[in-house]
Design a protein around this motif. Structure first.
Motif, short mmCIF file in Angstrom:
data_model
loop_
_atom_site.label_atom_id
_atom_site.label_comp_id
_atom_site.label_asym_id
_atom_site.label_seq_id
_atom_site.Cartn_x
_atom_site.Cartn_y
_atom_site.Cartn_z
N LYS A 138 0.83 -1.19 0.00
CA LYS A 138 0.00 0.00 0.00
C LYS A 138 0.88 1.26 0.00
O LYS A 138 1.84 1.35 0.74
CB LYS A 138 -0.91 0.02 1.24
N ILE A 151 -4.81 -0.15 5.01
CA ILE A 151 -3.46 -0.71 4.87
C ILE A 151 -3.46 -2.22 5.10
O ILE A 151 -2.83 -2.97 4.34
CB ILE A 151 -2.48 0.00 5.83
N ASP A 152 -4.18 -2.68 6.14
CA ASP A 152 -4.17 -4.12 6.42
C ASP A 152 -5.36 -4.85 5.80
O ASP A 152 -5.54 -6.05 6.00
CB ASP A 152 -4.12 -4.38 7.93
N ARG A 187 -8.50 -4.58 6.51
CA ARG A 187 -9.62 -4.82 7.40
C ARG A 187 -10.25 -3.49 7.82
O ARG A 187 -9.65 -2.44 7.70
CB ARG A 187 -9.17 -5.59 8.64
N THR A 236 -5.69 0.48 13.04
CA THR A 236 -5.00 -0.09 14.20
C THR A 236 -3.77 0.75 14.54
O THR A 236 -3.33 1.58 13.73
CB THR A 236 -4.53 -1.52 13.88
N GLU A 269 -0.85 -0.28 14.49
CA GLU A 269 0.16 -0.65 13.50
C GLU A 269 -0.01 0.16 12.21
O GLU A 269 0.98 0.57 11.58
CB GLU A 269 0.07 -2.15 13.18
N GLU A 270 -1.25 0.43 11.81
CA GLU A 270 -1.49 1.23 10.61
C GLU A 270 -1.13 2.69 10.84
O GLU A 270 -0.61 3.36 9.94
CB GLU A 270 -2.95 1.11 10.18
#
Length: 383
Positions: A53, A85-86, A88, A92, A94-95
């Motif tokens: 991404k 990004i993930d 879903r 998060t 992490e994103e």
């Protein structure tokens, strides 16, 4: 930024499965040029480059855009794009970390701002997002605000509101329309005579919503009277008050008494996602039937394509006397008429290669494919 025009199958928010050489040769030059001309912000694409991404791609955002190209402005995310990004729903920690560390300075979100800030603070306090990255983002944002004078003049200059959409603005818009018309074929039927008998047809001839396209008033745009302005049909009538101009959307009533028939066809409004057409870019059945009816009359047929991109017309082109790419002229359809009647000699040139068939997509200058009309093509009227 960058490469969303090269996604596999042309998918919106898709995956550009291309080499770095192709990315640099085809997709990066417009951004380099914009930066050299002083662009203040760059938005990152929803799409991916080889499955990564763009919103998490530090190499392209920081190493290439900021360092190599020397971009000193603001890098902004697309709308709720870090959520994706993930793959879903929702975003998060992490994103948040991935996007900010990739080099994004400003995150565009529809809601959940407090949640984002909580995540970002935690990432900074843990050391996973360095303060130098936060300082860089703030420095870039504050610099642009200073350059724009927002600290001295923080509010809109509302006394100028009455001028918006006024005669001066519409005159400039009309000029932009006529200079963007690209004449692709002409066997001598154009320019039209202002004292003749002209038949006009097509679903885009008298529909200001269709000629304005998407991102007009609403996201995907819409057909009909969505805004004020002049349709192409109205522009034709205003430009040639001495001509007899008759109109029928489907071409009903045309006969061989007319000097020319003008078919205004093409696309109806769309924006990203809704505008994906993976099964082809040909004219629809209504357009083809309208043009066929005009041709049956035996009069010269001028086709105007109203569209946001080149259409697949090679199979029909031989039966047309002229083809004018009118793109999306917006509110000032008289700019199209300026070219049809020769008040303005067409000066537009194609900014891309025009496909000979849909199977050629993607087609670019230098890729060895035989385009119907090459990059930079555009005819003029004889002097």
């Amino acid at each position: 930024y960058v490469g969303d025009g090269g996604t596999t199958g042309g998918d919106d928010q898709g995956n550009a499965e291309i080499s770095e050489q192709e990315l640099r040769e085809i997709h990066l030059p417009p951004f380099r040029e914009a930066i050299e001309r002083g662009a203040g912000s760059v938005m990152i694409s929803y799409s991916s480059w080889n499955d990564v991404k763009l919103h998490a791609n530090r190499y392209l955002v920081t190493d290439v855009l900021k360092d190599e190209l020397g971009f000193g402005g603001i890098v902004v995310s697309d709308y709720d794009a870090i959520d994706k990004i993930d793959g879903r729903e929702d975003f998060t920690p992490e994103e948040v970390r991935a996007s900010v560390n990739a080099g994004l300075d400003m995150i565009m979100m529809s809601d959940r701002h407090e949640k984002f800030l909580d995540y970002l603070r935690a990432e900074v306090e843990s050391g996973r997002v360095p303060m130098t990255r936060i300082d860089d983002a703030n420095r870039r944002i504050l610099t642009k605000k200073f350059e724009l004078g927002l600290f001295e003049r923080p509010f809109a200059q509302r006394d100028l509101l009455p001028e918006v959409g006024g005669e001066q603005h519409r005159a400039l818009a009309r000029e932009a329309v006529r200079e963007s018309q690209v004449l692709l074929k002409n066997d001598g039927v154009l320019p039209l005579a202002k004292d003749g008998k002209i038949f006009v047809a097509g679903k885009n001839a008298d529909d200001i919503g269709n000629q304005s396209g998407g991102w007009t008033i609403s996201w995907q745009g819409g057909s009909g009277d969505v805004t004020e302005g002049t349709t192409i049909l109205e522009g034709i009538r205003r430009s040639a008050p001495g001509a007899q101009v008759d109109y029928s959307r489907n071409g009903e009533g045309v006969d061989d008494s007319y000097q020319a028939a003008v078919a205004v066809v093409g696309e109806t409004p769309y924006a990203e996602y809704e505008g994906d057409r993976p099964d082809g870019l040909g004219l629809d059945d209504e357009d083809l039937a309208t043009i066929a009816k005009l041709r049956e009359s035996g009069v010269p047929v001028v086709v105007l394509t109203v569209s946001g991109r080149p259409l697949d017309v090679a199979g029909e082109l031989d039966g047309w006397n002229a083809l004018l790419a009118s793109w999306l002229p917006g509110s000032e359809g008289q700019g199209v008429a300026d070219v049809l009647f020769g008040d303005h000699n067409p000066t537009g040139k194609l900014p891309m290669s025009w496909m000979r068939s849909f199977d050629q997509q993607p087609i670019n200058e230098g890729d060895g494919q035989d385009a119907l009309f090459p990059l930079g093509f555009g005819l003029r009227y004889p002097s």
